[in-house]
Write an enzyme that holds these catalytic residues in place. Sequence first.
Site, mmCIF file in Angstrom:
data_model
loop_
_atom_site.group_PDB
_atom_site.id
_atom_site.type_symbol
_atom_site.label_atom_id
_atom_site.label_comp_id
_atom_site.label_asym_id
_atom_site.label_seq_id
_atom_site.Cartn_x
_atom_site.Cartn_y
_atom_site.Cartn_z
ATOM 1 N N THR A 15 0.819 -1.215 0.000
ATOM 2 C CA THR A 15 0.000 0.000 0.000
ATOM 3 C C THR A 15 0.853 1.266 0.000
ATOM 4 O OG1 THR A 15 -1.702 -1.191 1.227
ATOM 5 C CG2 THR A 15 -1.836 1.205 1.255
ATOM 6 N N VAL A 16 1.718 1.395 0.997
ATOM 7 C CA VAL A 16 2.498 2.631 1.103
ATOM 8 C C VAL A 16 3.598 2.676 0.038
ATOM 9 C CG1 VAL A 16 3.961 4.029 2.598
ATOM 10 C CG2 VAL A 16 1.972 2.843 3.549
ATOM 11 N N ALA A 45 12.088 -3.964 -4.583
ATOM 12 C CA ALA A 45 12.023 -5.380 -4.199
ATOM 13 C C ALA A 45 10.707 -5.660 -3.486
ATOM 14 C CB ALA A 45 13.190 -5.735 -3.277
ATOM 15 N N LYS A 107 7.077 1.573 12.678
ATOM 16 C CA LYS A 107 7.047 1.957 14.089
ATOM 17 C C LYS A 107 7.390 0.805 15.021
ATOM 18 C CE LYS A 107 3.575 2.081 11.954
ATOM 19 N NZ LYS A 107 2.540 2.637 11.098
ATOM 20 N N GLY A 136 1.402 8.930 10.476
ATOM 21 C CA GLY A 136 1.281 8.975 9.020
ATOM 22 C C GLY A 136 1.787 10.245 8.390
ATOM 23 N N ILE A 138 1.221 13.382 9.133
ATOM 24 C CA ILE A 138 1.423 14.560 9.984
ATOM 25 C C ILE A 138 2.906 14.693 10.312
ATOM 26 C CG2 ILE A 138 0.707 15.729 12.085
ATOM 27 C CD1 ILE A 138 -1.567 13.631 12.326
ATOM 28 N N ASP A 203 -0.236 -0.856 18.373
ATOM 29 C CA ASP A 203 0.195 0.095 17.340
ATOM 30 C C ASP A 203 0.378 1.498 17.930
ATOM 31 O OD1 ASP A 203 0.394 0.926 14.371
ATOM 32 O OD2 ASP A 203 -1.211 2.192 15.140
ATOM 33 N N LYS A 207 4.036 3.825 18.393
ATOM 34 C CA LYS A 207 4.222 5.232 18.023
ATOM 35 C C LYS A 207 4.584 6.061 19.252
ATOM 36 C CE LYS A 207 0.943 4.563 14.275
ATOM 37 N NZ LYS A 207 -0.489 4.558 13.923
ATOM 38 N N GLY A 304 -2.666 5.357 5.731
ATOM 39 C CA GLY A 304 -3.176 5.392 4.365
ATOM 40 C C GLY A 304 -2.068 5.612 3.357
#
Lengths: 442, 442
Positions: A15-16, A45, A107, A136, A138, A203, A207, A304
């Site tokens: 995704t990222v 990769a 993280k 993310g 910010i 999670d 962070k 996201g």
Amino acid sequence: MADTVVQVGLIGCGTVGGGVVELLRAEGDAIARKTGVRLEIARVADKDVAQAERVGVAADRITNDAAAVINDPRIPIIVELVGGTTVAKEFVLAALRAGKHVVTANKALLAKFGKEIYRTARENKRCVAFEASCAGGIPVILALRNGLIANRVSAIYGIMNGTCNYILSEMADQGKSYQEALTEAQRLGFAEVDPTLDVNGTDTAHKLAVLASIAFCADVDFSRLHIEGIEGLDAQDIAAGRELGYVCKLLGIADRTPDGLSLRVHPAFVPRTHPLASNSGSFNAVSIYGNWVGHTLYYGRGAGRKPTASAVVADLVDIAVGNGVRTFEAFHMLADQSPEPRYTPMDRLESRYYVRLMAVDRPGVMAQITRAFGEHEISLRAVTQHESPGRPADDGVPVVVLTHVAREGRMREALDQIARLPVVKARPVMIRLVEEHEEYAA
Amino acid sequence: MADTVVQVGLIGCGTVGGGVVELLRAEGDAIARKTGVRLEIARVADKDVAQAERVGVAADRITNDAAAVINDPRIPIIVELVGGTTVAKEFVLAALRAGKHVVTANKALLAKFGKEIYRTARENKRCVAFEASCAGGIPVILALRNGLIANRVSAIYGIMNGTCNYILSEMADQGKSYQEALTEAQRLGFAEVDPTLDVNGTDTAHKLAVLASIAFCADVDFSRLHIEGIEGLDAQDIAAGRELGYVCKLLGIADRTPDGLSLRVHPAFVPRTHPLASNSGSFNAVSIYGNWVGHTLYYGRGAGRKPTASAVVADLVDIAVGNGVRTFEAFHMLADQSPEPRYTPMDRLESRYYVRLMAVDRPGVMAQITRAFGEHEISLRAVTQHESPGRPADDGVPVVVLTHVAREGRMREALDQIARLPVVKARPVMIRLVEEHEEYAA
């Protein structure tokens, strides 16, 4: 002046990673105009090469062998977007030892192995940049490390998991159960198929550990964080809190107490006027309190594809223009150069509390309950017995208690004692009440 | 490793300058530990030398001659905190020509003479840093220029004047008149003795010009900003808006429209759920919308001794470690390296509007008013005629109109026509309704 072309190696094109590829394709010219640096994805990769093909990476730049990217001599910067703490750790350490700078959004890796990674970077005169790892898109690490460098930070309060915040907003606003809200979040893509690390608070804790390490210049041991998730929350408590003027949030909190550094993640009731109360849905918000700047707050999308790619590319630019390494070398704020902090034991935390217990509806019961609190020096601010329509009477009726400030250890003892009372039907529910942090705390 | 000692010359030792002196005294050790840089105030110039004495600067470091500080060969960085655009401009240009870097909090100077100042810095291979010029302690320039560098910015919406925000909050929450709220703000130190530049929108416009110039890589001409202040606001409109679900804020807005760049400062009604609606009192908040990061918001103290000093010292550290110059040289985002933008004429702005007029209470009057709007293709969403207790009937009764989206030019024409109607008693009041900006605008 001609642009400086900088080749980037990307490991992990999910995704990222796909977002980074797309961002550099769409904005590469604009970024070069603004910064004089042209970032090119030299090689990608991924164990699933189809992922890279799907975002249009040329076939001859795709490999399933991370080492081929890491050891490509044209590439000075590796972006690690594999996630997790096993192969990702190997890749990051190998890249640093191969003399590459590393940009990562990982993280978990930094929370658990930051010290080793930063040390390896320093030994190899390279840097690690990780804006994307916390909140993310910010730029909160930039704010904390550079923007607020003149300050001693007294506290960080963050809503740093959009999945949890979405679920809690749905429970509060729509009256959904935890399970209903989670299912809805999964349907909308705000929650993973396996949401465990989000909803159990891990999670957020990753962070918080990364941010607190910088804010307090401390070698934070991740295992010392107190972590509670939102899985156990009952819609009736969210509703009861709401009636009392509180909003339930999963907070990551780091603050100095007289006993040391307190690092904790847990659901909390915040007053409706609290700076974090209005942060609903999948957005993140992080409050940082500095002794000169006072209260500052940073808000935006904490996850996201596009927002996280935005943060990754900001780090790439920072390294490409030469500031990234300099910051990494000049500043001594990371875990490998910081002392271990003294931790505030959770039992010594001072807080107000919301307690809900199910009690037999019989004369004298309230007296037994309030006596148990009193014996542990916990004074009560409000006690209400609620109607419980639709429940069989032998489940008991809900009694909601709001306490004044009390020490957490005593609260635990009181709740243990109350749980053992024959008139109390189930383990009491306890949710901490978190007021706004004092702006200029000592 | 020994700290690098960097000598700083300070010109202007008033509120913020004194704060910088105090900050470096209190936090110098902590900053040196974190960054390896020890910032020392080598010399302070103020026309009132007593100001510097009062914050404990040694007598032999104080002068009333700015040139003595600027030309001191030990000093590589000058902090300009004089304010204004006359002598401050001379000092800044002289410092750059003498080969000094400059840190300033002077938004007026940069908004009006930024181009000349940046060019002079570049010619002398020095840099200008100005985080403190916009939104005080909030690291919003850092976020915009570095953190969001990967983005094309579609819009900035800011509450950037604490005085105005305090006055508007008091008018809304306490029902005070503009004059009562201003007097209270002055009593509490939130407003200057002469608050003109705050309340007439000029201060907000200065900050908006500085931010927009960076965000849109544009050589913004300050005289092209549309600026309205809050002085004309009537408490009855604040109250009427509130009843309709709106909060009145003085907004600085920069956004791209099909006709170019729109730069405007004016009071606005925002819906109660708008991201800026809950920003009350003397705090600032700035929303930045990027095409990858989406909506981000930065909140904190936009003025005051300690927060502004925090931003000044962050710039000093950035320059002292070597990043400040590199950013200034590598990035091409300032007015001296940017083209003039095309400006959206205010008449082409599309907005919704709140209009309140005082009309004779007589049959057929409403028809005349609504016809005037209709003739200018402005469709109305709501029209209400209010009771006006306590006012003599011949002042008319208040009629409040909310429009759908209309073009500002047509709105002006309609209001001109309505003002000329014999049944309308005074110039209609118009306040723009500002909805939340689309997160990912084209």
